[in-house]
Design an enzyme around this catalytic site. Structure first.
Site, PDB file in Angstrom:
ATOM      1  N   LYS A  93     -10.297   8.584  20.063  1.00 49.65           N
ATOM      2  CA  LYS A  93     -10.737   9.790  20.782  1.00 49.65           C
ATOM      3  C   LYS A  93     -11.179  10.777  19.705  1.00 49.65           C
ATOM      4  O   LYS A  93     -10.678  11.915  19.622  1.00 49.65           O
ATOM      5  CB  LYS A  93      -9.562  10.312  21.634  1.00 49.65           C
ATOM      6  CG  LYS A  93      -9.898  11.459  22.568  1.00 49.65           C
ATOM      7  CD  LYS A  93     -10.764  11.069  23.742  1.00 49.65           C
ATOM      8  CE  LYS A  93     -11.163  12.295  24.533  1.00 49.65           C
ATOM      9  NZ  LYS A  93     -12.250  12.060  25.475  1.00 49.65           N
ATOM     10  N   ASP A 142     -11.576   7.154  26.936  1.00 52.57           N
ATOM     11  CA  ASP A 142     -11.881   7.388  28.359  1.00 52.57           C
ATOM     12  C   ASP A 142     -13.016   6.478  28.812  1.00 52.57           C
ATOM     13  O   ASP A 142     -12.971   5.885  29.906  1.00 52.57           O
ATOM     14  CB  ASP A 142     -12.205   8.869  28.618  1.00 52.57           C
ATOM     15  CG  ASP A 142     -13.099   9.483  27.557  1.00 52.57           C
ATOM     16  OD1 ASP A 142     -13.236   8.892  26.465  1.00 52.57           O
ATOM     17  OD2 ASP A 142     -13.685  10.545  27.817  1.00 52.57           O
ATOM     18  N   TYR A 194       4.231   8.263  20.109  1.00 55.91           N
ATOM     19  CA  TYR A 194       5.536   7.799  20.591  1.00 55.91           C
ATOM     20  C   TYR A 194       6.637   7.995  19.549  1.00 55.91           C
ATOM     21  O   TYR A 194       7.812   8.081  19.887  1.00 55.91           O
ATOM     22  CB  TYR A 194       5.484   6.317  20.974  1.00 55.91           C
ATOM     23  CG  TYR A 194       4.667   6.009  22.218  1.00 55.91           C
ATOM     24  CD1 TYR A 194       4.257   7.015  23.077  1.00 55.91           C
ATOM     25  CD2 TYR A 194       4.320   4.712  22.536  1.00 55.91           C
ATOM     26  CE1 TYR A 194       3.516   6.743  24.208  1.00 55.91           C
ATOM     27  CE2 TYR A 194       3.577   4.427  23.674  1.00 55.91           C
ATOM     28  CZ  TYR A 194       3.181   5.449  24.506  1.00 55.91           C
ATOM     29  OH  TYR A 194       2.451   5.167  25.632  1.00 55.91           O
ATOM     30  N   ASP A 250      -1.180   1.026  25.046  1.00 58.53           N
ATOM     31  CA  ASP A 250      -0.191   0.869  26.111  1.00 58.53           C
ATOM     32  C   ASP A 250      -0.913   0.871  27.466  1.00 58.53           C
ATOM     33  O   ASP A 250      -0.708   0.006  28.317  1.00 58.53           O
ATOM     34  CB  ASP A 250       0.788   2.060  26.019  1.00 58.53           C
ATOM     35  CG  ASP A 250       2.015   1.877  26.879  1.00 58.53           C
ATOM     36  OD1 ASP A 250       2.113   0.835  27.548  1.00 58.53           O
ATOM     37  OD2 ASP A 250       2.863   2.791  26.887  1.00 58.53           O
ATOM     38  N   ASP A 305      -2.377  -2.704  29.881  1.00 61.42           N
ATOM     39  CA  ASP A 305      -1.960  -2.895  31.275  1.00 61.42           C
ATOM     40  C   ASP A 305      -3.163  -2.926  32.206  1.00 61.42           C
ATOM     41  O   ASP A 305      -3.199  -3.681  33.180  1.00 61.42           O
ATOM     42  CB  ASP A 305      -1.004  -1.777  31.719  1.00 61.42           C
ATOM     43  CG  ASP A 305       0.448  -2.127  31.425  1.00 61.42           C
ATOM     44  OD1 ASP A 305       0.665  -3.078  30.637  1.00 61.42           O
ATOM     45  OD2 ASP A 305       1.345  -1.464  31.963  1.00 61.42           O
TER      46      ASP A 305
END
Ligand code: NAD
Length: 363
Positions: free
Chosen positions: A192, A224, A142, A248, A252
């Site tokens: 990852k 994943d 980001y 992020d 959620d």
């Protein structure tokens, strides 16, 4: 113990849910022999109306001197047409930056009494779920440079840069381990590293920091797989620590597993309490202008945010657990604000919900 708390009630239902939370914190003082001083300051729309700025300098100065900050929510239709930098939400971004809040903590708790609010099958959530997602907030793809859009070989392309420095990983890992120490002592680090070199650095630093917290059981999971496991077997997790973009998405997802916006607390920290970090505690929900001023808001997310404050900023684990148990006992007794009234129960308002938590706490 004496602690100074700056209180930012904000807009809409913010002042209503914060008022109930302050009642609970006063009850904590009585029950646990601790002492809090509260200093109210302006932020968001309320600050714009009073001073023209969503984050007055006096508020920043007060927060910097505090032991912790409690925030309600900001925003509302009255200020929606202002330019972005002048909107109430700019106050939120501003205070996060001023206090260097690089760690975001979002617990996703399914109380067995509210299992029907979860989007998952009842057999997966019937015994309750209690996950804490610790997300790095100021680095990663980001914010990494270079980032941009350009034309290469006659084609438009765009790029972002996933980059972490070792000190950024070290400090968020410490927050993750410290949070695990205050809970179930299990930390799952999500990366990852089978594909990304950033993940390999992330994993090696997390393993280094583990040596400082040998009592915590550390595991690693690819992002994943974690996305899948949160749905298949959410009860397996205690604390998850991860980078900005993965956090992020996963926080959620965990929130959807938990179900109701009115029940979700959060914390943003500039480090562990042991490192002198400050914490800002707030519900995940916004200012809910549609129900503001009607005594309909659910104050439990803010009350649970205060429980996080007791645990993470003040090391008052017993008091934190007592507040969480009091909330649970109110739910067990069948009391519900409108937003969590799915399977019947006794409908109550915001003030009554606060009173009942205080009563359960002092029992
Ligand atoms: P919201 O979270 O305020 O409301 C979404 C829905 O959930 C509404 O129907 C509301 O009534 C309900 N709801 C939310 N919290 C509740 C509670 N505690 N009890 C009962 N019901 C609750 O989100 P929104 O409507 O998208 O945004 C409203 C305003 O809040 C906007 O100005 C937005 O920018 C702001 N906002 C602020 C924050 C923050 O302060 N951290 C976060 C999100 C949105």
């Amino acid at each position: 113990m004496k602690k100074h708390i700056v209180v930012l009630p904000g807009d809409g239902i913010g002042p209503e849910v914060v008022a109930q939370t302050l009642k609970v914190l006063r009850a904590v003082e009585t029950k646990f022999g601790v002492s809090f001083t509260f200093e109210e300051a302006l932020m968001g729309g309320a600050a714009i109306d009073a001073t023209g700025s969503p984050l007055p300098e006096a508020t920043v100065a007060a927060c910097k001197k505090a032991d912790a900050v409690l925030l309600g929510a900001v925003g509302g239709p009255k200020w929606d047409n202002l330019p972005n930098a002048k909107r109430p939400e700019a106050g939120l971004l501003g205070i996060r930056k001023e206090l260097n809040l690089y760690a975001n903590l979002r617990p996703a708790t399914v109380f067995p009494e509210l299992a029907s609010l979860s989007c998952l099958r009842p057999d997966l959530v019937q015994n309750g779920i209690d996950i804490l997602v610790v997300r790095e907030l100021t680095g990663d793809v980001y914010f990494g440079q270079p980032a941009g859009e350009e034309v290469r070989d006659g084609k438009r392309c765009a790029f972002n840069n996933m980059i972490y420095y070792e000190d950024e990983v070290r400090r968020i890992a410490r927050v993750g381990f410290a949070a695990a120490m205050a809970r179930g002592k299990r930390l799952c680090s999500v990366d990852k590293c089978n594909v990304l070199v950033v993940g390999r650095l992330w994993r090696s630093i997390v393993e280094e920091v583990h040596k400082e917290f040998p009592q915590v059981e550390l595991s690693h999971m690819y992002v994943d797989n974690c996305a899948m496991q949160l749905i298949l077997n959410p009860a397996q997790f205690d604390v998850i620590v991860t980078g900005n973009i993965f956090g992020d998405i996963l926080s959620d997802e965990a929130a959807a597993v938990a179900g109701s916006l009115g029940m979700l607390p959060s914390a943003s920290l500039s480090g562990t309490a042991a490192d002198g970090g400050i914490g800002l505690y707030e519900p995940v929900h916004g200012s809910a202008p549609d129900i503001a001023g009607q005594d309909k808001a659910n104050p439990l997310a803010t009350i649970l945010s205060a429980a996080l404050m007791l645990r993470m900023s003040f090391g008052l684990n017993d008091a934190a657990t007592a507040v969480e148990t009091a909330v649970r006992n109110v739910l067990k007794a069948g009391y519900r604000t409108g937003d969590i009234m799915k399977d019947g129960g006794t409908l109550i308002g915001c003030t009554k919900a606060g009173d009942l938590v205080v009563e359960a706490l002092l029992k």
